[in-house]
Design a protein around this motif. Structure first.
Motif, mmCIF file in Angstrom:
data_model
loop_
_atom_site.group_PDB
_atom_site.id
_atom_site.type_symbol
_atom_site.label_atom_id
_atom_site.label_comp_id
_atom_site.label_asym_id
_atom_site.label_seq_id
_atom_site.Cartn_x
_atom_site.Cartn_y
_atom_site.Cartn_z
ATOM 1 N N ASN A 91 129.694 -5.431 79.671
ATOM 2 C CA ASN A 91 130.516 -4.270 80.027
ATOM 3 C C ASN A 91 130.810 -3.361 78.843
ATOM 4 N N ASN A 92 130.550 -3.837 77.636
ATOM 5 C CA ASN A 92 130.785 -3.067 76.420
ATOM 6 C C ASN A 92 129.708 -3.451 75.410
ATOM 7 N N LEU A 93 128.497 -2.923 75.610
ATOM 8 C CA LEU A 93 127.352 -3.350 74.821
ATOM 9 C C LEU A 93 127.574 -3.127 73.320
ATOM 10 N N THR A 94 127.285 -4.174 72.553
ATOM 11 C CA THR A 94 127.431 -4.114 71.109
ATOM 12 C C THR A 94 126.148 -4.594 70.444
ATOM 13 N N VAL A 95 126.046 -4.307 69.142
ATOM 14 C CA VAL A 95 124.899 -4.702 68.341
ATOM 15 C C VAL A 95 125.411 -5.385 67.077
ATOM 16 N N TRP A 96 124.780 -6.483 66.703
ATOM 17 C CA TRP A 96 125.135 -7.193 65.475
ATOM 18 C C TRP A 96 124.583 -6.417 64.281
ATOM 19 N N ASP A 97 125.442 -6.162 63.308
ATOM 20 C CA ASP A 97 125.033 -5.486 62.078
ATOM 21 C C ASP A 97 124.958 -6.519 60.968
ATOM 22 N N PRO A 98 123.762 -7.034 60.650
ATOM 23 C CA PRO A 98 123.637 -8.100 59.645
ATOM 24 C C PRO A 98 124.137 -7.690 58.264
ATOM 25 N N SER A 99 123.985 -6.419 57.898
ATOM 26 C CA SER A 99 124.380 -5.976 56.558
ATOM 27 C C SER A 99 125.891 -6.022 56.367
ATOM 28 N N LYS A 100 126.643 -5.812 57.461
ATOM 29 C CA LYS A 100 128.102 -5.820 57.380
ATOM 30 C C LYS A 100 128.716 -7.074 57.992
ATOM 31 N N ASN A 168 105.428 -0.871 62.514
ATOM 32 C CA ASN A 168 105.721 0.106 61.476
ATOM 33 C C ASN A 168 107.103 0.676 61.759
ATOM 34 N N PHE A 169 108.124 0.111 61.113
ATOM 35 C CA PHE A 169 109.495 0.509 61.415
ATOM 36 C C PHE A 169 109.789 1.925 60.938
ATOM 37 N N ASP A 170 109.136 2.370 59.878
ATOM 38 C CA ASP A 170 109.330 3.750 59.423
ATOM 39 C C ASP A 170 108.843 4.730 60.484
ATOM 40 N N GLU A 171 107.693 4.438 61.072
ATOM 41 C CA GLU A 171 107.165 5.305 62.118
ATOM 42 C C GLU A 171 108.025 5.233 63.375
ATOM 43 N N LEU A 172 108.531 4.028 63.688
ATOM 44 C CA LEU A 172 109.433 3.882 64.827
ATOM 45 C C LEU A 172 110.670 4.759 64.661
ATOM 46 N N LYS A 173 111.214 4.767 63.459
ATOM 47 C CA LYS A 173 112.412 5.560 63.188
ATOM 48 C C LYS A 173 112.125 7.045 63.336
ATOM 49 N N LYS A 174 110.966 7.490 62.847
ATOM 50 C CA LYS A 174 110.598 8.906 62.942
ATOM 51 C C LYS A 174 110.520 9.352 64.392
ATOM 52 N N THR A 224 106.147 -5.418 52.341
ATOM 53 C CA THR A 224 106.583 -4.065 52.649
ATOM 54 C C THR A 224 107.152 -4.010 54.061
ATOM 55 N N GLY A 225 108.386 -3.597 54.164
ATOM 56 C CA GLY A 225 109.036 -3.493 55.463
ATOM 57 C C GLY A 225 109.500 -4.814 56.032
ATOM 58 N N GLN A 226 109.340 -5.897 55.261
ATOM 59 C CA GLN A 226 109.722 -7.210 55.783
ATOM 60 C C GLN A 226 111.215 -7.278 56.079
ATOM 61 N N GLY A 227 112.012 -6.651 55.215
ATOM 62 C CA GLY A 227 113.467 -6.672 55.420
ATOM 63 C C GLY A 227 113.859 -6.025 56.723
ATOM 64 N N LEU A 228 113.180 -4.934 57.103
ATOM 65 C CA LEU A 228 113.482 -4.251 58.358
ATOM 66 C C LEU A 228 113.143 -5.132 59.549
ATOM 67 N N ILE A 229 112.020 -5.849 59.447
ATOM 68 C CA ILE A 229 111.627 -6.748 60.531
ATOM 69 C C ILE A 229 112.619 -7.893 60.672
ATOM 70 N N ILE A 230 113.007 -8.484 59.529
ATOM 71 C CA ILE A 230 113.962 -9.591 59.553
ATOM 72 C C ILE A 230 115.298 -9.127 60.127
ATOM 73 N N ASN A 231 115.724 -7.925 59.757
ATOM 74 C CA ASN A 231 116.980 -7.384 60.260
ATOM 75 C C ASN A 231 116.934 -7.253 61.780
#
Length: 264
Positions: A91-100, A168-174, A224-231
């Motif tokens: 009812n209140n969708l949330t997302v886990w923020d691993p960095s915080k 390719n997370f950079d391309e996904l973001k774009k 390269t980009g491994q951190g984004l995938i792990i996140n």
């Protein structure tokens, strides 16, 4: 051709249990549908009564409650807590923020969802009916992040594949495929797996199927980009473990286990 199934010992509740597919698990496993002790059946009733007393009306069917009870090792209070927290999430969708190390509201903003929360909390039950109705999101995503179902395993479970090495997370973001939007897409896919995919596979196999057989192909994942995938994986794991217990498919042993009732 579907194999024969032993008669289930699971007590069905006519108020909630409207199944049109088999309700006995593929193998005899203690605490799974069709192989319950009297005490386990009583715990299902207890959990349902506790949730009803707090006003819950949805998802109180026996198979759902069994999954939450198994996920919390048959601790009824812990299963109730997990269930209620999952309903709150829906009812209140949330997302886990691993960095915080915190949860934040899920946002469908095309850029910087963490800085652009929705005006009103997103509700999963509503979004399941409207998300990606024309299939454009999935078509666009598939060219950048390979995800697909293909056939079934030996038990009849649907097989789901992801190829992480080509993401390719950079391309996904774009192209505005933010983690939040991909997580919502994954949640909707979970809902569609629960219904209609698994019931259809259960009918075809002739026994209850509650999981998919999931394969994550990490071939080609580099530094390269491994951190984004792990996140992203940490976010998907947090969502799946908290809200879709007992849905992750794992390889079964070659030999089926003995029915625990035969040992009594």
């Amino acid at each position: 051709m579907a194999g024969s199934q032993p008669e289930s010992n699971m007590e069905l509740d006519p108020k909630y249990d409207h199944y049109d597919f088999p309700t006995t698990a593929v193998e005899a496993r203690d605490g799974h549908a069709g192989y319950l002790t009297a005490g386990q059946q009583a715990q299902v009733h207890q959990l349902r009564m506790m949730l009803e007393s707090e006003g819950f009306k949805k998802r109180l069917d026996t198979l759902t409650l069994l999954r939450f009870l198994r996920a919390r090792k048959w601790d009824v209070a812990a299963a109730k807590k997990m269930f209620t927290e999952s309903e709150e999430w829906r009812n209140n969708l949330t997302v886990w923020d691993p960095s915080k190390g915190v949860y934040r509201p899920m946002s469908l903003a095309l850029e910087d969802p963490d800085k652009n929360p929705p005006a009103e909390p997103l509700k999963l039950d509503e979004l399941v009916q409207t998300w990606d109705k024309d299939g454009s999101f999935k078509r666009g995503l598939s060219g950048l992040y390979t995800q697909y179902y293909h056939k079934t395993d030996k038990d009849g479970r649907p097989c789901y594949f992801e190829k992480l090495g080509k993401v390719n997370f950079d391309e996904l973001k774009k192209k505005h495929y933010t983690n939040d939007r991909m997580l919502l897409n994954l949640a909707v896919e979970y809902e569609k797996m629960v219904d209609p995919r698994l019931p259809a596979c259960s009918r075809q196999a002739g026994h209850l199927l509650e999981t998919s057989c999931s394969v994550l192909d990490a071939n080609g994942v580099g530094f390269t980009g491994q951190g984004l995938i792990i996140n992203y994986i940490r976010q998907t794991s947090a969502m799946s473990n908290a809200n879709y217990p007992e849905r992750l498919g794992i390889p079964r042993p070659r030999h089926r286990l003995q029915d625990p009732r035969s040992q009594q």
